[in-house]
Design a protein around this motif. Structure first.
Motif, mmCIF file in Angstrom:
data_model
loop_
_atom_site.group_PDB
_atom_site.id
_atom_site.type_symbol
_atom_site.label_atom_id
_atom_site.label_comp_id
_atom_site.label_asym_id
_atom_site.label_seq_id
_atom_site.Cartn_x
_atom_site.Cartn_y
_atom_site.Cartn_z
ATOM 1 N N GLU C 449 0.829 -1.209 0.000
ATOM 2 C CA GLU C 449 0.000 0.000 0.000
ATOM 3 C C GLU C 449 0.865 1.262 0.000
ATOM 4 O OE1 GLU C 449 -3.106 -0.012 -0.466
ATOM 5 O OE2 GLU C 449 -3.727 -2.050 0.023
ATOM 6 N N ALA C 450 0.223 2.381 -0.329
ATOM 7 C CA ALA C 450 0.910 3.673 -0.322
ATOM 8 C C ALA C 450 0.920 4.198 1.099
ATOM 9 C CB ALA C 450 0.193 4.648 -1.260
ATOM 10 N N CYS C 451 1.874 3.712 1.856
ATOM 11 C CA CYS C 451 1.818 3.917 3.291
ATOM 12 C C CYS C 451 3.235 4.007 3.838
ATOM 13 C CB CYS C 451 1.022 2.766 3.882
ATOM 14 S SG CYS C 451 1.559 2.043 5.376
ATOM 15 N N VAL C 452 3.440 4.898 4.796
ATOM 16 C CA VAL C 452 4.710 4.948 5.505
ATOM 17 C C VAL C 452 4.430 4.724 6.977
ATOM 18 C CG1 VAL C 452 5.871 6.463 3.857
ATOM 19 C CG2 VAL C 452 4.572 7.466 5.759
ATOM 20 N N ILE C 453 5.408 4.248 7.679
ATOM 21 C CA ILE C 453 5.230 3.975 9.100
ATOM 22 C C ILE C 453 6.353 4.694 9.830
ATOM 23 C CG2 ILE C 453 6.426 1.744 8.887
ATOM 24 C CD1 ILE C 453 4.356 0.715 11.007
ATOM 25 N N ALA C 454 6.001 5.362 10.910
ATOM 26 C CA ALA C 454 6.952 6.291 11.519
ATOM 27 C C ALA C 454 6.957 6.170 13.025
ATOM 28 C CB ALA C 454 6.596 7.736 11.115
ATOM 29 N N ALA C 479 6.054 13.893 -0.807
ATOM 30 C CA ALA C 479 6.822 13.812 -2.053
ATOM 31 C C ALA C 479 6.173 12.829 -3.010
ATOM 32 C CB ALA C 479 8.259 13.402 -1.752
ATOM 33 N N ALA C 480 5.658 11.740 -2.469
ATOM 34 C CA ALA C 480 4.996 10.747 -3.315
ATOM 35 C C ALA C 480 3.755 11.334 -3.961
ATOM 36 C CB ALA C 480 4.635 9.519 -2.485
ATOM 37 N N LEU C 481 3.208 12.378 -3.340
ATOM 38 C CA LEU C 481 2.036 13.052 -3.908
ATOM 39 C C LEU C 481 2.442 14.290 -4.705
ATOM 40 C CD1 LEU C 481 -0.270 12.787 -0.764
ATOM 41 C CD2 LEU C 481 -0.496 11.492 -2.889
ATOM 42 N N GLY C 482 3.747 14.458 -4.889
ATOM 43 C CA GLY C 482 4.223 15.566 -5.694
ATOM 44 C C GLY C 482 4.313 16.881 -4.951
ATOM 45 N N ARG C 483 4.313 16.818 -3.643
ATOM 46 C CA ARG C 483 4.435 18.046 -2.862
ATOM 47 C C ARG C 483 5.720 17.986 -2.025
ATOM 48 N NH1 ARG C 483 -0.493 20.819 -2.296
ATOM 49 N NH2 ARG C 483 -1.797 20.207 -4.073
ATOM 50 N N ALA C 484 6.084 19.141 -1.496
ATOM 51 C CA ALA C 484 7.340 19.200 -0.773
ATOM 52 C C ALA C 484 7.196 18.787 0.685
ATOM 53 C CB ALA C 484 7.911 20.615 -0.848
ATOM 54 N N GLY C 485 6.208 19.300 1.355
ATOM 55 C CA GLY C 485 6.135 19.092 2.791
ATOM 56 C C GLY C 485 7.260 19.835 3.476
#
Lengths: 417, 104, 1005
Positions: C449-454, C479-485
């Motif tokens: 899935e498109a998921c990160v764990i932190a 970033a995966a969504l094309g944004r910087a954050g």
């Protein structure tokens, strides 16, 4: 094998339970066997047990890619019943129920078969017609099943809502008293222990990658993760992966593997005395000895081996449970899981010989295989041992899809298994 | 709940809008009456039931109503592609990243 | 102020007192308390009894992982639920709570006799006994087992609350609003992404609520928390508390359950109790943190023994000291901080017992500074105290073994076996887990899935690490969504990082075979149970779990899985990954059925389709039946009439005069196009080429297997236009099937299909007076010559545009009038009024069934069942044998479908005139023994019709060749003999269907 009984339990209790031994040893494959069974579920282990006990064939290996009993045997809602419409099905499932009655004693392993009864609710005029057809057919087949009025349904299972104002009011029900539930894991373990005690090798975590055939076309063994293992006969009973295993022997099957979900609630004190199935509303419920409400959901519509299943189905399943049993609305779901069921076009299984010599198959049990465990295993062992159909599994041929002699329980009754 | 791309609407939408329609690329024979019982059985009932990338049909039932084809990995349930009915069967090699294929 | 409440500590607002009851006794707390914190504040640790041994238990945790402190909660009629976690349930004025699984009371429970006999109740004991005598399992043993098992009692009343559901789409969903989640939400929202942050607790903050000492970027933790939450609100982040992410589904759909009212004293009228959210997120950040592991030693379950981190939470978040004289037992640094906090709040910590020999000097200094005795290289071997722990027995561990014991009196034991990452939702994604041997834990690996764990859920400890990882991972997601954050580095003072070792069952000088060292508290699974399972051949954790029930309690193994795995792996002498980790199943915490059912309860369980004439039927006393999703009028009883009475009257009136019937539910499909005829030829069994415009025909639809799927009258409205009718229940299926063939098999055909079921209201008029009634209302000449049977036309009826069909499902002169749906009621009313002089009678589906059966017309699904061919049904005439192909033609030629002895539809008349039961089975030889050879069954049976006899339709093997023969229907009480007759009981010559030629005016007068 230590015999299980109250005395051995007491004796072991006094010595800190140090006297118990392995229920089945960890077997390593021999170079060859008389019979290899692919799939260590209840059906496969049971077939090995009956090969050893009924046919004197003990040079047998049961091979599984995972842990024994880890497939549908350990993932179902444990409903056992035999109130099927067609003679062929009634005979198969009633043979199973006969075997269930004495299975604990036969195996010396308490599989907790419980004759608590299975009540199938009718919600439409069509349901009434269909279920009465079942009741009458069962009666003349010697299969227990009787018709209850809505009030009798309520008396038998108090949580049922029989209000005439319900969206799908209860118009009656068909009760099979002899039906019930069993402890699913214990069935696999009991058969495994009984088979192992008679010399059967149970080889876990060893995927069969191919069935090998000799120059004459007959099977000669299987390729596995642990190398080639020879076999004079091979029976495949690997629900969820039968298509793949059989394809390696060149046998195509009319199967589609779809996810089936089930769930349990938090445990509560006894509130639900039997099994209730409501096909019109799609609610299937019983209560385990541990106190959990055990609830069967439907199958997702697509082929999948992911064992995940989707949320919409669960929402519908729970809504159905709350519709039929409104007092459960504040109960909580504890756990849900998925399995892979192999469905045939007529929703009846395929058991017996295949076009390949000395290759046998036991598949296509759809959502209803658990209840058939002893009967399927018992007759499969017969077929493997004698290379001929058992009278009970004879109608469940692969050839029926060519001739059209289907055993169409689904079409006949719109009944989920 | 799966997300499915309808190749006609060109939109990715939730599974509840779609109905599954079984294995794809099983064409109804031109002259059924001339077929043997074996061949007819094959057409009617035998299915590949693939574990892995599977060619299958869906219908955008609560949308445009069109039947279309898809390739979906039945292990992960991930769609590799969807395409219009009648379009040729896509080549798996072009759909699967090389490492994913190696990992199977 | 209660004895255990610490002034100035915690976030509970004691200025807003709240009272509730526990086992009937009134208890007090403050706003913000849970039941557990309020009870602990008054010194009550005993809150429940365990599942098997009925051992006294108290809260061992402070959150949703609690296995022990389960209570029944109630607020008035219908609002009761069992197994509520006291550690989660917020108190409100009027809340009633009860302990569970006790008999007769929490303090004295006779079930505790099981505890004394615990050696008998070893893992899997029930598989080994209760087998003799055979009949005793159902009647004696199982009822005993069932009564002993279970926790709380099921609700007994219908739930008066309502539940809701909603869909939500967002760019980033962050699960867990601890430091990791908050930093992640901040980072992800910085660049304008739509972010949702959810947390199961009543307020956001997570660990920060238990660690107020931390200073983040120079700001005290709680001030920082308030500031950040305000900032999140300003940036448009949706922060949802009391909202549990329960399950992670395909393609980043996460199910949330939001609790809206379970904490409120006054129930708002318009607020659902819970709301299920189906969130579809572009990226998901999992920041669920970590769960503390209990230590496994003899007597580790007494009330007053709890996780050190939870004790710290009770102190810092709720202002409650869980004991005045606690002992800390640990193998991890974190519990030392709990000891310090409790000591600083006034507790006299009796000792810190650490399994380790080496502990950071800084910790020891702080302990010494507080005068806490230290016992390094020590183990805990037993505890005492029946309803509350009174002492703990500790022993030194040396290189050679376990030394002599020492007993330390205490009123609480705080334990910590270290921490295990919360991987539940990650596991739902089918993500792979990687074993980390150093930390003795699983860590997240790859996920589809498109998921990160932190943060702590991937094994990072400390607030600074959590903040920075949360921000960094959220930036990855952005970033995966094309944004910087954004991911600014955070500085944290007073952070409490640390490490520890993972202990299995603690070393002991007592017999491990007799130890009650609990692993799964609720299910009473001990370390020796796990070892027994291994000894008996259970080599996978799945087997061990199922054999012992470890991890199957209502905490779903949050407390027990990792300890169980470690102990089983040790017993097997294998590495943990070889033994496996049981898969975490949804939901994350137990979730109310009502939340899943949502709006779909009662009348809204499923949509009810009603025709335009439904209201008329209801006002005329109709009794309805569900048919598919439709509700249809089944019969119209007049005062005092039973169903049979009403049906008899409706049948007679229709055969004698005119009956009116709402047929609007019939499926209708418009088949249009230049190739419409060809399409119909291919779909239906019948030939259509020669059907003229203005004529209709009965059509049969098969599946490719050759069996009847559907039927209906089909009218040719034009050269290129067919008005197809289907069964009520089959409409959608037929259209789908047609579309399938048209789109995918015959895309060359130029045909359009449209469902018109709901475009038309359809009213059927039947009876000898039908034409008489209708003629004045239409310009169509209703004579046998001008509009013969099986005609159809477009016309006006009562001034309404109509499609008029001359068809009969009763054997009488019949019309089906289709008008635009909204006009249906007006037409009905017009016909009803116009029919009064003729004694018009409304009839329902039951009468329709009787009248058609008298004519031998089949109902698909009743007289056929999916295994019946047209020939079986006596309708070989409907099969266009000359056609080269149609759907089902090849199927019909399969060997079994052309075999002798197939079941065929026939009529039955009983010898004694009694009515057969539908579904009754038929035999040729009534004398045979059971199991009998059944040769068919009764498909339709009525004795309310107009023939004066009871009639039946049946499928009988070889029935068409057996006309006149007698068959037998064995019933429970007797066997009924019946004669096989043709299926048509009334007017076999179809004379009644003809409209009589108009008589001369003189004669009419």
């Amino acid at each position: 094998m230590t015999r299980f009984n109250a005395f051995s339990l007491l004796r072991n209790a006094l010595n800190g339970h140090r006297g118990w031994t392995e229920q089945w040893p960890e077997a390593q494959p021999k170079p060859a066997y008389d019979v290899i069974i692919v799939g260590a579920g209840g059906h496969g282990l049971g077939a090995a047990y009956y090969l050893a006990t009924q046919h004197g064939i003990t040079n047998v290996a049961v091979i599984d890619k995972g842990w024994l009993g880890g497939g549908n045997t350990g993932r179902n809602t444990t409903i056992i019943r035999s109130n099927y419409l067609y003679d062929e099905s009634a005979r198969m499932f009633d043979h199973s129920v006969d075997l269930w009655q004495g299975l604990s004693q036969e195996l010396n392993y308490n599989v907790m078969y419980s004759n608590r009864g299975c009540l199938m609710l009718a919600h439409t005029v069509h349901d009434v017609q269909s279920f009465k057809r079942h009741v009458h057919a069962n009666r003349l087949n010697g299969v227990d099943n009787r018709w209850l009025t809505p009030q009798e349904c309520k008396a038998y299972c108090p949580p049922i809502n029989i209000s005439p104002d319900a969206r799908y009011p209860v118009m009656g029900g068909a009760l099979q008293q002899r039906a019930g539930t069993a402890r699913h894991d214990a069935v696999a373990w009991g058969y495994a222990r009984g088979a192992a005690a008679r010399g059967v090798d149970i080889i876990q975590n060893c995927a069969v990658t191919a069935i090998r055939r000799g120059p004459d076309g007959a099977v000669i063994g299987v390729d596995t993760e642990k190398g080639f293992i020879g076999a004079k006969k091979i029976a495949v009973s690997a629900s969820g992966h039968n298509t793949q295993v059989m394809a390696t022997a060149g046998v195509r099957l009319p199967l589609e593997s779809v996810p089936l979900q089930a769930l349990v609630s938090e445990p509560v004190k006894p509130v639900f005395p039997c099994v209730v199935m409501s096909n019109a509303v799609h609610a299937y419920c019983s209560q385990s000895d541990k106190g959990e409400l055990v609830i069967g959901s439907g199958t997702d519509q697509y082929v999948s081996y992911s064992q995940r299943g989707g949320l919409p189905l669960i929402e519908h399943t729970i809504a159905a449970i709350s519709e039929v049993f409104p007092i459960f609305n504040r109960m909580r779901m504890l756990r849900k899981w998925g399995g892979i069921t192999d469905n045939t076009p007529d929703r009846s299984p395929i058991v017996g010989k295949t076009p390949v010599q000395n290759l046998y198959v036991n598949c296509g049990w759809g959502t209803g295989g658990f209840k058939a465990t002893p009967g399927a295993a018992h007759t499969l062992a017969w077929t493997v041992a004698r290379d001929e159909p058992h009278p009970i599994n004879a109608p469940f041929t692969l050839d029926r899809f060519r001739t059209g002699r289907l055993i169409d329980e689904a079409a006949a009754a719109a009944v989920a298994h | 709940m799966l997300l499915i791309h309808c190749p006609y609407c060109d939109e990715t939408l939730p599974e509840v809008e779609f109905a599954y329609a079984g294995e794809a690329h099983i064409a109804r024979p031109e002259n059924p009456s001339e077929m043997s019982d074996e061949d007819w059985q094959e057409f009617l009932f035998m299915r590949t039931n693939t574990k892995g990338p599977y060619y299958e049909r869906w219908r955008h039932l609560h949308g445009c109503g069109r039947f279309f084809n898809a390739v979906r990995d039945t292990v992960s349930d991930k769609f590799l592609t969807t395409y219009q009915a009648g379009a040729p069967r896509p080549d798996l090699d072009t759909l699967l990243p090389p490492q994913a294929e190696g990992g199977k | 102020m209660s004895f255990y409440r610490v002034p100035g500590k915690g976030r509970v607002d004691l200025s807003r007192p709240v009272t509730f009851t526990f086992d009937g006794k009134t208890c007090a707390g403050g706003r913000g308390d849970t039941v557990a914190s309020a009870l602990l504040a008054q010194g009550t640790h005993l809150m429940g009894r365990s599942f098997k041994y009925h051992r006294p238990r108290g809260a061992v945790a402070a959150g949703s992982e609690e296995p022990n402190a389960l209570i029944g909660t109630r607020r008035g009629p219908g609002r009761f639920e069992p197994n509520t976690r006291a550690t989660v349930q917020e108190i409100y004025e009027g809340l009633q709570t009860r302990s569970q699984n006790t008999c007769p009371s929490l303090k004295f429970d006779v079930g505790a006799v099981n505890d004394a006999a615990y050696m008998l109740f070893s893992a899997g004991f029930y598989y080994k006994t209760f087998m003799w005598p055979r009949s005793f399992w159902d009647k004696v043993y199982e009822p005993f087992v069932r009564a002993a098992a279970g926790l709380g009692v099921c609700p007994s009343e219908e739930d008066p609350d309502h539940y809701a559901s909603r869909n939500l789409h967002c760019d980033v969903l962050v699960v867990g609003a601890g430091p990791t989640g908050i930093a992640a939400a901040r980072a992800a929202s910085a660049d304008g992404l739509c972010v949702v942050l959810v947390d199961e607790h009543s307020e956001a903050g997570g660990t920060l609520l238990s660690e107020p000492q931390a200073v983040i970027d120079g700001v005290p933790a709680w001030d920082w928390l308030a500031r950040e939450l305000a900032a999140l609100k300003d940036t448009g982040v949706k922060v949802m508390t009391r909202t549990t992410a329960i399950a992670y589904y395909h393609q980043n759909m996460v199910g949330l359950c939001e609790k809206l009212t379970d904490h409120l004293a006054q129930l708002p009228d318009d607020t659902p109790r819970e709301r299920l959210w189906r969130v579809r997120a572009g990226q998901v950040v999992l920041a669920q943190g970590a769960l503390e592991k209990p230590l496994v030693f003899h007597g580790n379950d007494r009330p007053g023994i709890m996780l050190a981190g939870s004790a710290q939470t009770y102190l810092n978040r709720y202002g409650v000291l869980v004991g005045r004289r606690p002992v800390v037992v640990t193998s991890h640094d974190s519990a030392w901080f709990a000891a310090f906090d409790l000591a600083d709040a006034g507790a006299q910590v009796q000792a810190i017992v650490d399994l380790r020999a080496d502990v950071p000097e800084a910790l020891m200094q702080q302990a010494r500074a507080r005068g806490i005795p230290l016992k390094l290289s020590h183990t805990a071997t037993a505890t005492r105290g029946r309803l509350r722990v009174k002492s703990i027995r500790v022993n030194p561990v040396t290189g050679t073994g376990v030394g002599s014991p020492e007993v330390i009196a205490c009123d609480a034991v705080l334990m910590s076996g270290g921490w295990t990452p919360s991987l539940h939702l990650f596991s739902h994604t089918r993500g792979k887990l990687a074993w980390d041997d150093d930390r003795t834990t699983f860590l997240p690996g790859e996920t589809p899935e498109a998921c990160v764990i932190a943060g702590a859920s991937r094994g990072l400890w400390g607030i600074k690490a959590a903040l920075n990882d949360g921000a960094a991972k959220a930036r990855e997601a952005a970033a995966a969504l094309g944004r910087a954050g954004s991911a600014p580095p955070y500085a944290v003072a007073q952070d409490r990082t640390g490490s520890g070792v993972s202990a299995r069952e603690l070393p002991t000088d007592l017999s491990p075979g007799r130890a009650k060292a609990f692993v799964d508290f609720q299910n009473d699974v001990t370390a020796k149970d796990l070892r027994l399972a291994v000894r008996e051949g259970m080599r996978s954790i799945e087997h061990v779990k199922r054999y012992t029930t470890n991890g199957m309690a209502t905490d779903q193994g949050k407390m027990s899985n990792i300890n169980g795995l470690n102990i089983a792996a040790d017993a097997l002498g294998r590495k943990q990954p070889q033994v496996g980790l049981t898969t975490f199943r949804p939901p994350y915490t137990p979730t109310t059925f009502g939340a899943f059912a949502g709006y779909h309860r009662g009348a809204h369980f499923e949509v009810t389709r009603k025709t335009r004439i439904d209201a008329w039927a209801e006002s005329h006393g109709a009794v309805f039946e569900p048919v598919g999703q439709w509700r249809r009028a089944r019969y119209f009883p007049q005062t005092g009439e039973t169903m049979d009475d009403a049906v008899r009257r409706e049948c007679a009136a229709t055969r004698a005069g005119v009956g009116i019937f709402d047929a609007s539910t019939l499926g209708k499909i418009e088949v249009v196009g230049p190739d419409a005829v060809e399409f119909m030829n291919r779909m239906y069994t019948n030939p259509w080429n020669r059907l003229g415009v203005g004529r209709c025909r009965y059509g049969l639809l098969l599946g490719e297997d050759g069996y009847i799927r559907d039927d209906g009258v089909i009218g040719r409205m034009g050269q290129d236009r067919f008005h197809v009718t289907t069964t009520t229940g089959g409409a959608a299926h037929v259209l789908n099937m047609m579309e399938d063939y048209l789109q995918t098999e015959w895309p060359d055909l130029n045909v359009w299909l449209t469902s018109t079921t709901e475009q038309w209201s359809t009213i059927a008029l039947n009876g000898p007076d039908a034409a008489k009634l209708l003629q004045p209302l239409t310009d169509v000449t209703l004579t046998e010559d001008a509009f013969p049977h099986m005609s159809c036309t477009t016309c006006t009826v009562a001034g309404m545009p109509a499609r008029l069909f001359r068809v009969s499902f009763t054997g009488e002169i019949g019309f089906e009038i289709n008008v635009p749906a909204p006009m249906g009621r007006a037409l009905w009313d017009t016909l009803w009024r116009a029919g009064q002089p003729l004694g018009i009678t409304a009839y329902g589906t039951e009468t329709m069934h009787v009248l058609r059966a008298e004519k031998g017309y089949i109902i698909v699904g009743q007289d056929t069942d999916g295994t019946v061919t047209p020939h079986d049904a006596g309708m070989g005439w409907a099969v266009g044998a000359q056609k080269p192909d149609f759907v089902g033609k090849r199927g019909l030629a399969r060997p079994d479908l052309v075999a002798e002895g197939r079941k065929q539809l026939v009529g039955l008349l009983t010898d004694d005139g009694s009515k057969l039961e539908e579904g009754a089975q038929i035999v040729f030889d009534p004398a045979q023994a059971i199991p009998m050879t059944m040769v068919g069954h009764v498909t339709s049976s009525y004795d309310t019709g107009t023939t004066g006899a009871s009639i039946a339709l049946a499928l009988v093997a070889g029935g068409h060749a057996r006309l006149g023969e007698t068959v037998h229907i064995p019933m429970p009480d007797r066997t009924i003999a019946a004669r096989i007759v043709p299926t048509v009981f009334v007017d076999p010559d179809n004379a009644r269907i003809r409209i009589p030629a108009p008589e001369t005016e003189g004669a009419a007068a």
